[in-house]
Each structure stands twice: as C-alpha cells, then as structure tokens.
Motif scaffolding. Sequence first.
Motif, PDB file in Angstrom:
ATOM      1  N   GLU A  51      36.509   2.632  52.444  1.00 37.68           N
ATOM      2  CA  GLU A  51      35.959   1.311  52.152  1.00 37.68           C
ATOM      3  C   GLU A  51      37.061   0.265  52.030  1.00 37.68           C
ATOM      4  O   GLU A  51      36.926  -0.851  52.513  1.00 37.68           O
ATOM      5  N   ARG A  52      38.168   0.638  51.372  1.00 35.22           N
ATOM      6  CA  ARG A  52      39.267  -0.326  51.210  1.00 35.22           C
ATOM      7  C   ARG A  52      39.891  -0.695  52.543  1.00 35.22           C
ATOM      8  O   ARG A  52      40.246  -1.846  52.775  1.00 35.22           O
ATOM      9  N   ARG A  53      40.055   0.286  53.403  1.00 35.32           N
ATOM     10  CA  ARG A  53      40.746   0.054  54.682  1.00 35.32           C
ATOM     11  C   ARG A  53      39.780  -0.235  55.831  1.00 35.32           C
ATOM     12  O   ARG A  53      40.234  -0.375  56.961  1.00 35.32           O
ATOM     13  N   ASP A  54      38.491  -0.285  55.544  1.00 29.78           N
ATOM     14  CA  ASP A  54      37.494  -0.553  56.577  1.00 29.78           C
ATOM     15  C   ASP A  54      37.593   0.469  57.711  1.00 29.78           C
ATOM     16  O   ASP A  54      37.633   0.131  58.885  1.00 29.78           O
ATOM     17  N   ILE A  55      37.623   1.743  57.349  1.00 32.88           N
ATOM     18  CA  ILE A  55      37.756   2.839  58.310  1.00 32.88           C
ATOM     19  C   ILE A  55      36.370   3.342  58.699  1.00 32.88           C
ATOM     20  O   ILE A  55      35.570   3.709  57.837  1.00 32.88           O
ATOM     21  N   GLY A  56      36.103   3.368  59.987  1.00 31.10           N
ATOM     22  CA  GLY A  56      34.819   3.873  60.468  1.00 31.10           C
ATOM     23  C   GLY A  56      34.836   5.359  60.725  1.00 31.10           C
ATOM     24  O   GLY A  56      33.841   6.061  60.517  1.00 31.10           O
ATOM     25  N   VAL A  57      35.989   5.870  61.206  1.00 34.40           N
ATOM     26  CA  VAL A  57      36.146   7.295  61.514  1.00 34.40           C
ATOM     27  C   VAL A  57      37.445   7.785  60.892  1.00 34.40           C
ATOM     28  O   VAL A  57      38.516   7.257  61.195  1.00 34.40           O
ATOM     29  N   LEU A  58      37.366   8.794  60.033  1.00 34.30           N
ATOM     30  CA  LEU A  58      38.552   9.363  59.402  1.00 34.30           C
ATOM     31  C   LEU A  58      38.650  10.834  59.779  1.00 34.30           C
ATOM     32  O   LEU A  58      37.793  11.638  59.419  1.00 34.30           O
ATOM     33  N   CYS A  59      39.708  11.188  60.518  1.00 34.10           N
ATOM     34  CA  CYS A  59      39.959  12.578  60.898  1.00 34.10           C
ATOM     35  C   CYS A  59      40.816  13.227  59.812  1.00 34.10           C
ATOM     36  O   CYS A  59      41.873  12.703  59.462  1.00 34.10           O
ATOM     37  N   VAL A  60      40.358  14.336  59.280  1.00 38.23           N
ATOM     38  CA  VAL A  60      41.079  15.012  58.199  1.00 38.23           C
ATOM     39  C   VAL A  60      41.476  16.417  58.640  1.00 38.23           C
ATOM     40  O   VAL A  60      40.728  17.103  59.336  1.00 38.23           O
ATOM     41  N   GLN A  61      42.682  16.819  58.229  1.00 38.82           N
ATOM     42  CA  GLN A  61      43.196  18.138  58.559  1.00 38.82           C
ATOM     43  C   GLN A  61      43.532  18.918  57.288  1.00 38.82           C
ATOM     44  O   GLN A  61      43.723  18.325  56.232  1.00 38.82           O
ATOM     45  N   GLU A  62      43.597  20.240  57.437  1.00 40.36           N
ATOM     46  CA  GLU A  62      43.839  21.139  56.305  1.00 40.36           C
ATOM     47  C   GLU A  62      42.754  20.981  55.240  1.00 40.36           C
ATOM     48  O   GLU A  62      43.034  20.851  54.045  1.00 40.36           O
ATOM     49  N   THR A  63      41.494  21.012  55.682  1.00 40.53           N
ATOM     50  CA  THR A  63      40.390  20.917  54.725  1.00 40.53           C
ATOM     51  C   THR A  63      40.294  22.177  53.866  1.00 40.53           C
ATOM     52  O   THR A  63      39.865  22.124  52.715  1.00 40.53           O
ATOM     53  N   ARG A  64      40.625  23.309  54.476  1.00 38.02           N
ATOM     54  CA  ARG A  64      40.576  24.620  53.798  1.00 38.02           C
ATOM     55  C   ARG A  64      39.193  24.938  53.245  1.00 38.02           C
ATOM     56  O   ARG A  64      39.057  25.595  52.223  1.00 38.02           O
ATOM     57  N   TRP A  65      38.182  24.468  53.952  1.00 41.15           N
ATOM     58  CA  TRP A  65      36.797  24.824  53.632  1.00 41.15           C
ATOM     59  C   TRP A  65      36.295  25.817  54.668  1.00 41.15           C
ATOM     60  O   TRP A  65      36.514  25.630  55.872  1.00 41.15           O
ATOM     61  N   LYS A  66      35.623  26.841  54.222  1.00 47.71           N
ATOM     62  CA  LYS A  66      35.112  27.858  55.132  1.00 47.71           C
ATOM     63  C   LYS A  66      33.762  27.420  55.714  1.00 47.71           C
ATOM     64  O   LYS A  66      32.977  26.752  55.071  1.00 47.71           O
ATOM     65  N   GLY A  67      33.545  27.857  56.947  1.00 49.85           N
ATOM     66  CA  GLY A  67      32.258  27.601  57.592  1.00 49.85           C
ATOM     67  C   GLY A  67      32.154  26.247  58.261  1.00 49.85           C
ATOM     68  O   GLY A  67      32.893  25.314  57.945  1.00 49.85           O
ATOM     69  N   ASN A  68      31.224  26.178  59.199  1.00 49.02           N
ATOM     70  CA  ASN A  68      30.929  24.921  59.890  1.00 49.02           C
ATOM     71  C   ASN A  68      29.745  24.266  59.190  1.00 49.02           C
ATOM     72  O   ASN A  68      28.647  24.823  59.176  1.00 49.02           O
ATOM     73  N   ASN A  69      29.980  23.125  58.602  1.00 45.73           N
ATOM     74  CA  ASN A  69      28.913  22.495  57.841  1.00 45.73           C
ATOM     75  C   ASN A  69      29.023  20.979  57.869  1.00 45.73           C
ATOM     76  O   ASN A  69      29.988  20.414  58.398  1.00 45.73           O
ATOM     77  N   THR A  70      28.040  20.353  57.272  1.00 47.50           N
ATOM     78  CA  THR A  70      27.974  18.894  57.166  1.00 47.50           C
ATOM     79  C   THR A  70      27.670  18.539  55.718  1.00 47.50           C
ATOM     80  O   THR A  70      26.788  19.142  55.112  1.00 47.50           O
ATOM     81  N   ARG A  71      28.385  17.554  55.174  1.00 46.88           N
ATOM     82  CA  ARG A  71      28.191  17.190  53.772  1.00 46.88           C
ATOM     83  C   ARG A  71      28.178  15.677  53.596  1.00 46.88           C
ATOM     84  O   ARG A  71      28.966  14.971  54.211  1.00 46.88           O
ATOM     85  N   GLU A  72      27.276  15.227  52.736  1.00 50.47           N
ATOM     86  CA  GLU A  72      27.256  13.822  52.326  1.00 50.47           C
ATOM     87  C   GLU A  72      28.311  13.626  51.235  1.00 50.47           C
ATOM     88  O   GLU A  72      28.367  14.385  50.274  1.00 50.47           O
TER      89      GLU A  72
END
Length: 234
Positions: free
Chosen positions: A95-116
């Motif tokens: 919100e501060r940087r007005d970013i529409g798409v943020l690519c994140v690496q090293e999430t270290r979360w298992k499984g393919n999922n979607t979260r709000e």
Amino acid sequence: MSLSTRRLLKVITSLRGVHEAPPTMSPAEVSRESSCDALGPRLIPSKNQQGLPSHGLAGLNRQAQRKISEERMRVATLIVGTMTGKGRELVDLGERRDIGVLCVQETRWKGNNTRELGEGCKLYCSGTNMEGRNGVGIILSKQLKENLIVVNRKNDRIMSLKLGLGATIANVVCCAYAPQTGFTEKEKDTFWEEMDQVLGIIPARERVIIGGDLNSHLGISREGIESALRLGCG
C-alpha cells in the motif's frame, strides 16, 4: 341624467377598475405560469439504476479499477526468508509503495495454495521442496487480482501467472533463488532449462515480466554472456 352626472359616473367606474384585484388562479394554472421548476411535482428517484453498468455503482467502481490497471502496474520482488508472520507487513508495504504485483522468494511454506492476506490482497504460492527450502509466491493487489486469468506453478523455484489488462496480456514469472554457489552445474542447468520451458510457451504477443533473484552476473558489460542477459544487465 345630466351631462355632468354621466361624466362623474364614468370617472368612478374607471377608478373602480384600477383597484379591482386580479382574478384568482388555480394551483395548476400557477404551476403552468411559473418558470421555476421548484414549484412543480417532486421527481421520484430511480431505484433500478438503469443506464449504469451491471450491478450499478459497483460496476462503475470495477471499471475505474480496471482502467487504472490498464494504465499502470507496478511490480516488485522481495526475499522474505519466510512468509510466516509476514502477511500484514507485506500488505502495508504494497500500500505504501503502490505495488500491484509483489514477487516473494523463500516463502518456506509447503504445498500449492492461495491465501487472503488482508485489504483485498491475495497470495498465490508454489510450495517448498522436500527439505522445506525455497518456495515462491506472487501477491496481487485488490485491484489486480480481479484481472487474474491463470496460475502456473512449476516447482519450488518457479511459478507464473497471467493477467488480463485490457487489450494487453501480461505474464508475471516469479523465480526464487536461481541455484547459486554450492550447487552443481547440473542443478544450475536444470533450473535454466525449466525457466526456458516456462518462457517458451508464452506467445510472443504477450508481455513478460520476471521478478526474483537470479543470482546472475552484475556489471556494465554483456560481453561473453549475451545469451544469458537477453534484456540487459544490472
């Protein structure tokens, strides 16, 4: 009747005509005579929202958001170390940087999922490997998630998604750490082959944006590495 008497009656009659009140007008006649529409009947407000897009004002809001998306889309990339406990922080950053798409690496979360994540932002994840390392994800803003067409999860290092932005189709490819020092040449070659596979199926007419840490060459010269840095160098 003498002449003087007739003249007197004529004067009295003329004076009476001057002081007589004008005839009374009915309310309907007053309304017709008046040029001010405030005296007319009150208009009944429209309840069916005819003339607006589907779903009324909500449709107008979506059209405005879609127009913004067509004109500008800010993309960023970030190594998060882990997504655990980082959702609120990343939403505030976007919100501060007005970013529409943020690519994140090293999430270290298992499984393919979607979260709000809050404030309408949504995270699309491609999970870790068997050792619980790596993991990548793409966070879309409230406006841009409505433009999502498809998500392609390749592995724990590579994923992509496709966005429809008006007449433009944008493919955002997110990759985590490309294998760095300590990995074998075979592992590095496998990574780049998989990247080529993901990029190779994207039609030439569609826009491609790559976000991530490629652990690649940095400098001012492309000499000897032209095939690796097709779009420039950092």
